[in-house]
Design a protein around this motif. Structure first.
Motif, PDB file in Angstrom:
ATOM      1  N   ASP A  69      60.924 124.118  42.095  1.00  0.00           N
ATOM      2  CA  ASP A  69      60.662 125.248  43.038  1.00  0.00           C
ATOM      3  C   ASP A  69      61.446 124.967  44.250  1.00  0.00           C
ATOM      4  O   ASP A  69      61.822 123.824  44.661  1.00  0.00           O
ATOM      5  CB  ASP A  69      59.327 125.433  43.265  1.00  0.00           C
ATOM      6  N   PRO A  70      61.611 126.235  45.060  1.00  0.00           N
ATOM      7  CA  PRO A  70      62.776 126.151  46.229  1.00  0.00           C
ATOM      8  C   PRO A  70      62.447 125.257  47.331  1.00  0.00           C
ATOM      9  O   PRO A  70      63.314 124.731  47.955  1.00  0.00           O
ATOM     10  CB  PRO A  70      62.615 127.623  46.729  1.00  0.00           C
ATOM     11  N   GLY A  71      61.166 125.342  47.534  1.00  0.00           N
ATOM     12  CA  GLY A  71      61.016 124.194  48.815  1.00  0.00           C
ATOM     13  C   GLY A  71      61.147 122.812  48.831  1.00  0.00           C
ATOM     14  O   GLY A  71      61.794 122.516  49.784  1.00  0.00           O
ATOM     15  N   VAL A  72      61.123 122.291  47.506  1.00  0.00           N
ATOM     16  CA  VAL A  72      61.291 121.203  47.429  1.00  0.00           C
ATOM     17  C   VAL A  72      63.040 120.917  47.101  1.00  0.00           C
ATOM     18  O   VAL A  72      63.551 119.969  47.761  1.00  0.00           O
ATOM     19  CB  VAL A  72      60.851 120.646  45.977  1.00  0.00           C
ATOM     20  N   ALA A  73      63.646 121.932  46.921  1.00  0.00           N
ATOM     21  CA  ALA A  73      65.005 122.022  46.493  1.00  0.00           C
ATOM     22  C   ALA A  73      65.823 121.964  47.940  1.00  0.00           C
ATOM     23  O   ALA A  73      66.487 121.273  48.237  1.00  0.00           O
ATOM     24  CB  ALA A  73      65.554 123.080  45.889  1.00  0.00           C
ATOM     25  N   ARG A  74      65.296 122.816  48.829  1.00  0.00           N
ATOM     26  CA  ARG A  74      65.698 122.969  50.191  1.00  0.00           C
ATOM     27  C   ARG A  74      65.311 122.021  51.066  1.00  0.00           C
ATOM     28  O   ARG A  74      66.303 121.373  51.778  1.00  0.00           O
ATOM     29  CB  ARG A  74      65.121 124.230  50.872  1.00  0.00           C
ATOM     30  N   ASN A  75      64.324 120.898  50.802  1.00  0.00           N
ATOM     31  CA  ASN A  75      64.318 119.881  51.668  1.00  0.00           C
ATOM     32  C   ASN A  75      65.137 118.834  51.119  1.00  0.00           C
ATOM     33  O   ASN A  75      65.557 117.943  51.739  1.00  0.00           O
ATOM     34  CB  ASN A  75      62.833 119.289  51.273  1.00  0.00           C
ATOM     35  N   ARG A  76      65.665 118.793  49.805  1.00  0.00           N
ATOM     36  CA  ARG A  76      66.806 117.778  49.586  1.00  0.00           C
ATOM     37  C   ARG A  76      67.908 118.204  50.025  1.00  0.00           C
ATOM     38  O   ARG A  76      68.754 117.186  50.529  1.00  0.00           O
ATOM     39  CB  ARG A  76      66.803 117.774  47.827  1.00  0.00           C
ATOM     40  N   GLY A  77      68.289 119.266  50.085  1.00  0.00           N
ATOM     41  CA  GLY A  77      69.397 119.781  51.073  1.00  0.00           C
ATOM     42  C   GLY A  77      69.365 119.201  52.489  1.00  0.00           C
ATOM     43  O   GLY A  77      70.277 118.689  53.108  1.00  0.00           O
ATOM     44  N   ILE A  78      68.279 119.486  53.135  1.00  0.00           N
ATOM     45  CA  ILE A  78      67.882 119.119  54.565  1.00  0.00           C
ATOM     46  C   ILE A  78      68.370 117.624  54.636  1.00  0.00           C
ATOM     47  O   ILE A  78      68.987 117.268  55.605  1.00  0.00           O
ATOM     48  CB  ILE A  78      66.675 119.596  54.849  1.00  0.00           C
ATOM     49  N   ASP A  79      67.970 116.733  53.813  1.00  0.00           N
ATOM     50  CA  ASP A  79      67.935 115.502  53.746  1.00  0.00           C
ATOM     51  C   ASP A  79      69.377 114.908  53.870  1.00  0.00           C
ATOM     52  O   ASP A  79      69.517 113.843  54.467  1.00  0.00           O
ATOM     53  CB  ASP A  79      67.154 114.660  52.588  1.00  0.00           C
ATOM     54  N   ILE A  80      70.143 115.582  53.207  1.00  0.00           N
ATOM     55  CA  ILE A  80      71.621 115.182  53.180  1.00  0.00           C
ATOM     56  C   ILE A  80      72.476 116.044  54.234  1.00  0.00           C
ATOM     57  O   ILE A  80      73.733 115.578  54.145  1.00  0.00           O
ATOM     58  CB  ILE A  80      72.218 115.228  51.842  1.00  0.00           C
ATOM     59  N   ALA A  81      71.870 116.990  54.720  1.00  0.00           N
ATOM     60  CA  ALA A  81      73.000 117.822  55.605  1.00  0.00           C
ATOM     61  C   ALA A  81      73.594 117.008  56.925  1.00  0.00           C
ATOM     62  O   ALA A  81      72.909 116.336  57.156  1.00  0.00           O
ATOM     63  CB  ALA A  81      72.101 119.182  56.110  1.00  0.00           C
ATOM     64  N   LYS A  82      74.981 117.526  56.832  1.00  0.00           N
ATOM     65  CA  LYS A  82      75.401 116.860  58.189  1.00  0.00           C
ATOM     66  C   LYS A  82      75.922 117.830  59.127  1.00  0.00           C
ATOM     67  O   LYS A  82      76.768 117.255  60.111  1.00  0.00           O
ATOM     68  CB  LYS A  82      76.664 116.004  57.565  1.00  0.00           C
ATOM     69  N   GLY A  83      75.700 118.958  59.062  1.00  0.00           N
ATOM     70  CA  GLY A  83      75.915 119.951  59.918  1.00  0.00           C
ATOM     71  C   GLY A  83      75.309 119.857  61.389  1.00  0.00           C
ATOM     72  O   GLY A  83      73.918 119.229  61.689  1.00  0.00           O
ATOM     73  N   ASP A  84      75.728 120.374  62.322  1.00  0.00           N
ATOM     74  CA  ASP A  84      74.991 120.678  63.616  1.00  0.00           C
ATOM     75  C   ASP A  84      74.199 121.922  63.649  1.00  0.00           C
ATOM     76  O   ASP A  84      73.268 121.801  64.438  1.00  0.00           O
ATOM     77  CB  ASP A  84      76.294 120.884  64.658  1.00  0.00           C
ATOM     78  N   TYR A  85      74.317 122.761  62.669  1.00  0.00           N
ATOM     79  CA  TYR A  85      73.734 123.987  62.495  1.00  0.00           C
ATOM     80  C   TYR A  85      73.433 124.118  61.101  1.00  0.00           C
ATOM     81  O   TYR A  85      74.264 123.544  60.244  1.00  0.00           O
ATOM     82  CB  TYR A  85      74.211 125.180  63.155  1.00  0.00           C
TER      83      TYR A  85
END
Length: 251
Positions: A69-85
């Motif tokens: 489901d989307p919440g878990v998927a988004r958290n995986r994205g947050i974990d590797i994100a390198k952006g300032d925003y």
């Protein structure tokens, strides 16, 4: 110019994914990363992702071993994100091509943590557009109605990291919970005076088949946030009404 991370959870959206990806890779602000988390799609969504990633190295693909489901998927994205925003997009929706540029220009003019903007609702069955203007008062009211679409925000990544903010594992309304948590940690909010996001309303989407899950999520959100309002009965009633108003949409 800072880097922007755009997080995209994906599940069985082969009919809409190209339109979404085209709106992201063609942003006027080019220093972006597009983090795509395929949540074990059973259609051609992953194939389309890999096709786009083959000619645009800003696209990063993560594959879930099971559907979560989307919440878990988004958290995986947050974990590797390198952006300032950071921004969040749903794969059946799309942005205006200058969305990132407009939001960065707005948020950088002051000590702001969040820039929000209005959206266009697109009725997939009829091809009609329904426009919704979100005012500053709507946004900062700290109820789920004010954060109806968790994708109409541009967020300084430091507020997420500093406060360890993440999405809950709800099938729906996880963006409302996430948005409320953000709002509890900042008053530094600005508004871009335009509609930048196209929110597709379609038969068969998660939002239109929430059913029992919607009811189950109401007490979870109430339990989490009601203590914040303490003994302010008006705030409590407003908050409960805002949460409860979602239920009729699914029956």
């Amino acid at each position: 110019m800072p880097k922007i991370s755009i997080i995209l959870p994906i599940y069985n959206v082969e009919l809409y994914l190209k339109e979404c990806l085209d709106s992201l890779i063609n942003q006027t602000l080019k220093d972006i990363e597009i983090i795509c988390i395929d949540d074990k799609s059973t259609d051609n969504s992953l194939f389309i992702l890999k096709e786009y990633a083959s000619y645009d190295n800003r696209i990063i693909i993560l594959e879930q071993e099971i559907n979560q489901d989307p919440g878990v998927a988004r958290n995986r994205g947050i974990d590797i994100a390198k952006g300032d925003y950071i921004m969040f997009c749903d794969p059946d929706n799309w942005y205006e091509l200058d969305a990132c540029e407009i939001c960065y220009d707005k948020i950088s003019k002051g000590d702001n943590d969040i820039a929000f903007f209005s959206l266009n609702r697109y009725l997939d069955d009829t091809g009609e557009f329904k426009y919704r203007i979100v005012t500053t008062n709507d946004f900062i009211s700290k109820t789920p109605n004010s954060f109806w679409c968790g994708k109409n925000v541009f967020i300084n990544f430091k507020i997420i990291n500093k406060n360890n903010i993440e999405f809950p594992n709800y099938i729906i309304h996880e963006d409302h919970d996430f948005g409320l948590t953000l709002l509890m940690h900042t008053n530094n909010i600005c508004r871009a005076e335009t509609r930048l996001y196209y929110y597709r309303l379609r038969t068969g989407s998660i939002m239109n088949r929430g059913g029992k899950n919607t009811i189950n999520n109401v007490p979870k959100i109430l339990k989490k946030y009601l203590p914040i309002f303490k003994d302010d009965i008006n705030q409590i009633l407003n908050f409960y009404n805002a949460i409860s108003c979602f239920i009729p949409h699914f029956y």
